[in-house]
Design a protein around this motif. Structure first.
Motif, PDB file in Angstrom:
ATOM      1  N   ASP A 172      26.302 -37.771 -15.957  1.00 16.24           N
ATOM      2  CA  ASP A 172      27.325 -38.349 -16.821  1.00 16.24           C
ATOM      3  C   ASP A 172      28.039 -39.499 -16.127  1.00 16.24           C
ATOM      4  OD1 ASP A 172      26.918 -36.807 -19.041  1.00 16.24           O
ATOM      5  OD2 ASP A 172      28.467 -35.343 -18.576  1.00 16.24           O
ATOM      6  N   ALA A 173      28.402 -39.276 -14.864  1.00 21.80           N
ATOM      7  CA  ALA A 173      29.145 -40.295 -14.132  1.00 21.80           C
ATOM      8  C   ALA A 173      28.272 -41.511 -13.811  1.00 21.80           C
ATOM      9  CB  ALA A 173      29.723 -39.698 -12.851  1.00 21.80           C
ATOM     10  N   ALA A 174      27.086 -41.274 -13.249  1.00 18.17           N
ATOM     11  CA  ALA A 174      26.260 -42.372 -12.766  1.00 18.17           C
ATOM     12  C   ALA A 174      25.674 -43.213 -13.892  1.00 18.17           C
ATOM     13  CB  ALA A 174      25.137 -41.820 -11.889  1.00 18.17           C
ATOM     14  N   VAL A 175      25.063 -42.557 -14.857  1.00 15.48           N
ATOM     15  CA  VAL A 175      24.379 -43.313 -15.918  1.00 15.48           C
ATOM     16  C   VAL A 175      25.395 -43.950 -16.864  1.00 15.48           C
ATOM     17  CG1 VAL A 175      22.602 -43.250 -17.695  1.00 15.48           C
ATOM     18  CG2 VAL A 175      22.396 -41.781 -15.687  1.00 15.48           C
ATOM     19  N   SER A 176      26.513 -43.294 -17.080  1.00 18.16           N
ATOM     20  CA  SER A 176      27.567 -43.884 -17.893  1.00 18.16           C
ATOM     21  C   SER A 176      28.097 -45.156 -17.240  1.00 18.16           C
ATOM     22  CB  SER A 176      28.702 -42.881 -18.088  1.00 18.16           C
ATOM     23  OG  SER A 176      29.739 -43.435 -18.854  1.00 18.16           O
ATOM     24  N   LEU A 177      28.232 -45.138 -15.919  1.00 16.11           N
ATOM     25  CA  LEU A 177      28.684 -46.332 -15.195  1.00 16.11           C
ATOM     26  C   LEU A 177      27.658 -47.459 -15.304  1.00 16.11           C
ATOM     27  CD1 LEU A 177      30.621 -47.792 -13.276  1.00 16.11           C
ATOM     28  CD2 LEU A 177      29.460 -46.652 -11.369  1.00 16.11           C
TER      29      LEU A 177
ATOM     30  N   THR B 159      30.561 -57.788 -15.070  1.00 18.89           N
ATOM     31  CA  THR B 159      30.863 -58.415 -13.782  1.00 18.89           C
ATOM     32  C   THR B 159      31.311 -57.415 -12.728  1.00 18.89           C
ATOM     33  OG1 THR B 159      33.174 -58.892 -14.383  1.00 18.89           O
ATOM     34  CG2 THR B 159      31.533 -60.551 -14.965  1.00 18.89           C
ATOM     35  N   GLY B 160      31.409 -56.138 -13.096  1.00 18.07           N
ATOM     36  CA  GLY B 160      31.768 -55.132 -12.110  1.00 18.07           C
ATOM     37  C   GLY B 160      32.943 -54.278 -12.525  1.00 18.07           C
ATOM     38  N   ALA B 161      33.587 -53.679 -11.524  1.00 18.58           N
ATOM     39  CA  ALA B 161      34.712 -52.770 -11.750  1.00 18.58           C
ATOM     40  C   ALA B 161      36.009 -53.444 -11.333  1.00 18.58           C
ATOM     41  CB  ALA B 161      34.515 -51.473 -10.962  1.00 18.58           C
ATOM     42  N   HIS B 162      36.947 -53.493 -12.249  1.00 19.87           N
ATOM     43  CA  HIS B 162      38.216 -54.174 -12.021  1.00 19.87           C
ATOM     44  C   HIS B 162      39.321 -53.123 -12.009  1.00 19.87           C
ATOM     45  CE1 HIS B 162      35.852 -57.738 -12.918  1.00 19.87           C
ATOM     46  NE2 HIS B 162      35.413 -57.083 -13.983  1.00 19.87           N
ATOM     47  N   PRO B 163      39.818 -52.766 -10.805  1.00 16.01           N
ATOM     48  CA  PRO B 163      40.777 -51.664 -10.696  1.00 16.01           C
ATOM     49  C   PRO B 163      42.083 -51.948 -11.436  1.00 16.01           C
ATOM     50  CG  PRO B 163      40.583 -52.847  -8.607  1.00 16.01           C
ATOM     51  CD  PRO B 163      39.497 -53.368  -9.500  1.00 16.01           C
TER      52      PRO B 163
ATOM     53  N   VAL C 191      36.910 -47.681 -19.184  1.00 17.37           N
ATOM     54  CA  VAL C 191      37.535 -47.197 -17.956  1.00 17.37           C
ATOM     55  C   VAL C 191      36.679 -46.129 -17.285  1.00 17.37           C
ATOM     56  CG1 VAL C 191      39.548 -46.021 -16.985  1.00 17.37           C
ATOM     57  CG2 VAL C 191      39.856 -47.744 -18.782  1.00 17.37           C
ATOM     58  N   HIS C 192      36.423 -46.325 -15.984  1.00 19.25           N
ATOM     59  CA  HIS C 192      35.727 -45.348 -15.157  1.00 19.25           C
ATOM     60  C   HIS C 192      36.532 -45.155 -13.875  1.00 19.25           C
ATOM     61  CE1 HIS C 192      31.688 -45.223 -17.218  1.00 19.25           C
ATOM     62  NE2 HIS C 192      32.254 -46.266 -17.803  1.00 19.25           N
ATOM     63  N   THR C 193      36.405 -43.994 -13.267  1.00 18.09           N
ATOM     64  CA  THR C 193      37.051 -43.747 -11.980  1.00 18.09           C
ATOM     65  C   THR C 193      36.013 -43.965 -10.889  1.00 18.09           C
ATOM     66  OG1 THR C 193      38.434 -42.091 -13.062  1.00 18.09           O
ATOM     67  CG2 THR C 193      38.452 -42.145 -10.657  1.00 18.09           C
ATOM     68  N   VAL C 194      36.251 -44.968 -10.054  1.00 20.22           N
ATOM     69  CA  VAL C 194      35.229 -45.422  -9.108  1.00 20.22           C
ATOM     70  C   VAL C 194      35.863 -45.784  -7.773  1.00 20.22           C
ATOM     71  CG1 VAL C 194      33.590 -46.267 -10.844  1.00 20.22           C
ATOM     72  CG2 VAL C 194      35.433 -47.760 -10.073  1.00 20.22           C
TER      73      VAL C 194
ATOM     74  N   ASN D 176      41.108 -45.595 -11.344  1.00 14.98           N
ATOM     75  CA  ASN D 176      40.553 -46.014 -12.629  1.00 14.98           C
ATOM     76  C   ASN D 176      40.338 -47.515 -12.605  1.00 14.98           C
ATOM     77  OD1 ASN D 176      40.994 -43.376 -13.292  1.00 14.98           O
ATOM     78  ND2 ASN D 176      42.247 -43.771 -15.092  1.00 14.98           N
ATOM     79  N   ALA D 177      39.229 -47.940 -13.191  1.00 17.10           N
ATOM     80  CA  ALA D 177      38.903 -49.366 -13.228  1.00 17.10           C
ATOM     81  C   ALA D 177      38.253 -49.709 -14.561  1.00 17.10           C
ATOM     82  CB  ALA D 177      37.963 -49.734 -12.079  1.00 17.10           C
TER      83      ALA D 177
END
Length: 438
Positions: A315-320, A360-364, A331-334, A354-355
C-alpha cells in the motif's frame, strides 16, 4: 511511454509478494511493463522461489507484465523508471548479531534503533552507494524508493552523497493510521494523521476522523490499554500520564525510548530462552513463508506474510509510485530532505513528515517549531544519524564512536567503544570502509 520498468533490489525478499500485489491492484493507474527482481548469488534460491510466485500472481491477474529474475543488478537498473530497495546486507544472521551484541552491555539490541541500527547502517551504506552509482549511470531519471532500513538514515546518505532522486519510505505511519482506525472501530480511509519526526521516531501530531480532531480520544483509549504496536515490538502498555501530557500519539518504536529498561529486560529474557531474539524468531517465520511460497499451486500473497513486521508495504510503496507517476498531488508520509520543514534541524537532513507528492517529487508540509516534549529527543537522534551517515561513508572510527556515544540509548563512551569494536570485528566482511582501521 509504452510501459514502466520497475527494478526491485532485494527481489528475493519475503516482502516481494506484498509489492507484486500492490502493482496488480493498481494496474489501472500504473502501466507496468517489466518488473526485474534482482538479488545476489547467496540469495538465488529465495529469488527463484519468490520470483516464481510473483510470476504465478501475475499470470492469475491476467496482466501483461513480464517478471524477470536476475543476479545482474545493472541489467535490472538500466532504463528503469523506478528502483525499489528492500535488501538486508548479511541477512538475518547479521541481524541476530546486531540484536545480541548490545545485550552483552545491557543496552537495547534492535535492528534499526541504537547500536543494532548503527551496525546495520554501516553494512548498508557501502552497498546503497554502489547501487546509486549504477542508477546515476544507467537510469539517471529514475526514482529510488528506499525501503531498506534504517530507512531515514539510509535515505539521508543518498540525499547527501549522490545525485539520485530518492524518497524514503516506511510502513510505520500507514500502520499507525490503520491501528488508530481499529481503535476507533472505523474504516481506515476515514482516518488521517499529521506526522512529524524521524524514521522510527515519528509522532502522530494530530489524528482526524472525517476531518474532526480525535487525537485526545485516541490517547485516552491508548492510556486505557488499546493496542498500538507492530509484530516486532512487545505490546507494553503506555503510561497514562505520559500520553496525556504528550498530547501526541507515539509510534510503536517510542517504547524503546520511553520504556527502555522494560524492553531491554524483555530482550535479554527472550535471548536467553528458547524464544530467542526477534531475528531468530523471524528466521523460523521466514522458513515457513518460503515453504508456503514454494507451493506451485499458490498464486496469491499468503496471509502468513502479515506475521512479519512489514505489513502494508505494498500500500505504501506502490501508492507512492503511483502518486509520482500520475502527478496526483496527494499527501504521503515519507522520508525527505528537511529544507526548513522542521525548524531547528539542518536543511540537508532526512525527516519523516507528511508531504505533497507529485511528478516532481515529495514536497514536505511545513511543521515549524516543535514542542520541547519531542524536540530534544529528535535533535539527539538526528545528530547520531548525521554522524552515522558520515561514518558509514568514510569508515572513520572517531565519527563512529561519537555517533554511538551520542545515542540516547547508549549510556557511556566506555559502552559505546566496546560496542563499536565488537560491531566492526563481527562485521569485517561487510565493512570495506573500515578496512585497515581501528
Amino acid at each position: 511511454m509504452e510501459g514502466l520498468k520497475i527494478a526491485v533490489i532485494g527481489g528475493g525478499s519475503n516482502y516481494t509478494p506484498e509489492l507484486l500485489e500492490g502493482f496488480i491492484k493498481r494496474a489501472d493507474e500504473l502501466p507496468v511493463r517489466e518488473i526485474y527482481l534482482v538479488d545476489i548469488e547467496d540469495g538465488k534460491e529465495k529469488l527463484d522461489i519468490v520470483g516464481n510466485l510473483a510470476k504465478r500472481m501475475v499470470e492469475k491477474s491476467g496482466l501483461d507484465i513480464d517478471v524477470k529474475l536476475t543476479l545482474d543488478r545493472r541489467e535490472a537498473i538500466k532504463d528503469a523508471n523506478f528502483v525499489s530497495t528492500q535488501f538486508r546486507v548479511g541477512g538475518l544472521e547479521a541481524r541476530s548479531r546486531d540484536e545480541r551484541i548490545p545485550l552483552k552491555y545491557e543496552v537495547l539490541g534492535q535492528e534499526t534503533t541504537g547500536a543494532g541500527g548503527f551496525a546495520k547502517a554501516m553494512r548498508t551504506i557501502p552497498v546503497i552507494m554502489d547501487i546509486c552509482k549504477d542508477i546515476e549511470e544507467l537510469a539517471p531519471d529514475a526514482w529510488l524508493i528506499n525501503f531498506t532500513n534504517p530507512a531515514g538514515l539510509i535515505t539521508e546518505a543518498i540525499l547527501k552523497h549522490t545525485n539520485v532522486k530518492t524518497i524514503g519510505l516506511c510502513n510505520v505511519p500507514i500502520g499507525m493510521v490503520k491501528m488508530v482506525a481499529k481503535i476507533l472501530e472505523v474504516d481506515s480511509d476515514r482516518v488521517k494523521m499529521d506526522f512529524v519526526g524521524l524514521n522510527h521516531l515519528v509522532w502522530g501530531k494530530c489524528a482526524y476522523l472525517d476531518g474532526k480532531d480525535v487525537t485526545m480520544k485516541v490517547i485516552d483509549k491508548l492510556a486505557d490499554g488499546a493496542e498500538l504496536t507492530m509484530k516486532n515490538i512487545p505490546d507494553l502498555n503506555w503510561d497514562k500520564d505520559l500520553l496525556e501530557s504528550l498530547k501526541m500519539i507515539p509510534c510503536p518504536y517510542h517504547r524503546y525510548y520511553y520504556m527502555t529498561d522494560d524492553l531491554v529486560a524483555d530482550e535479554i529474557e527472550a535471548a536467553n530462552s528458547d524464544k530467542g531474539t526477534r531475528a531468530e524468531q523471524v528466521m523460523g517465520i521466514e522458513k515457513q513463508l518460503f515453504e508456503v511460497y514454494d507451493d506451485p499451486e499458490l498464486d496469491i500473497k499468503p496471509p502468513q506474510l502479515e506475521q512479519r513486521g512489514g505489513a502494508y508495504y505494498s500500500d505504501a510503496a506502490v501508492s507512492l509510485i503511483s502518486a509520482i507517476y500520475n502527478d496526483k498531488k496527494e499527501v504521503h508520509t515519507v522520508n525527505v530532505r528537511n529544507n526548513g520543514t522542521i525548524k531547528g534541524l539542518p536543511d540537508d537532513v532526512s525527516i519523516e513528515v507528511n508531504a505533497l507528492v507529485d511528478s516532481t517529487g515529495a514536497h514536505p508540509i511545513t511543521v515549524g517549531k516543535l514542542p520541547p516534549t519531542i524536540y530534544g529527543l529528535i535533535q539527539s537522534v538526528k545528530a547520531y544519524e548525521e554522524l552515522s551517515v558520515e561514518a558509514g561513508v568514510s569508515g572513520d572510527y572517531g565519527l563512529s564512536l561519537q555517533a554511538l556515544a551520542l545515542h540516547p540509548l547508549i549510556p557511556s563512551v566506555k559502552v559505546a567503544k566496546g560496542l563499536l569494536d565488537e560491531i566492526i570485528e563481527q562485521n569485517r566482511d561487510y565493512l570495506p570502509q573500515f578496512s585497515n582501521k581501528a
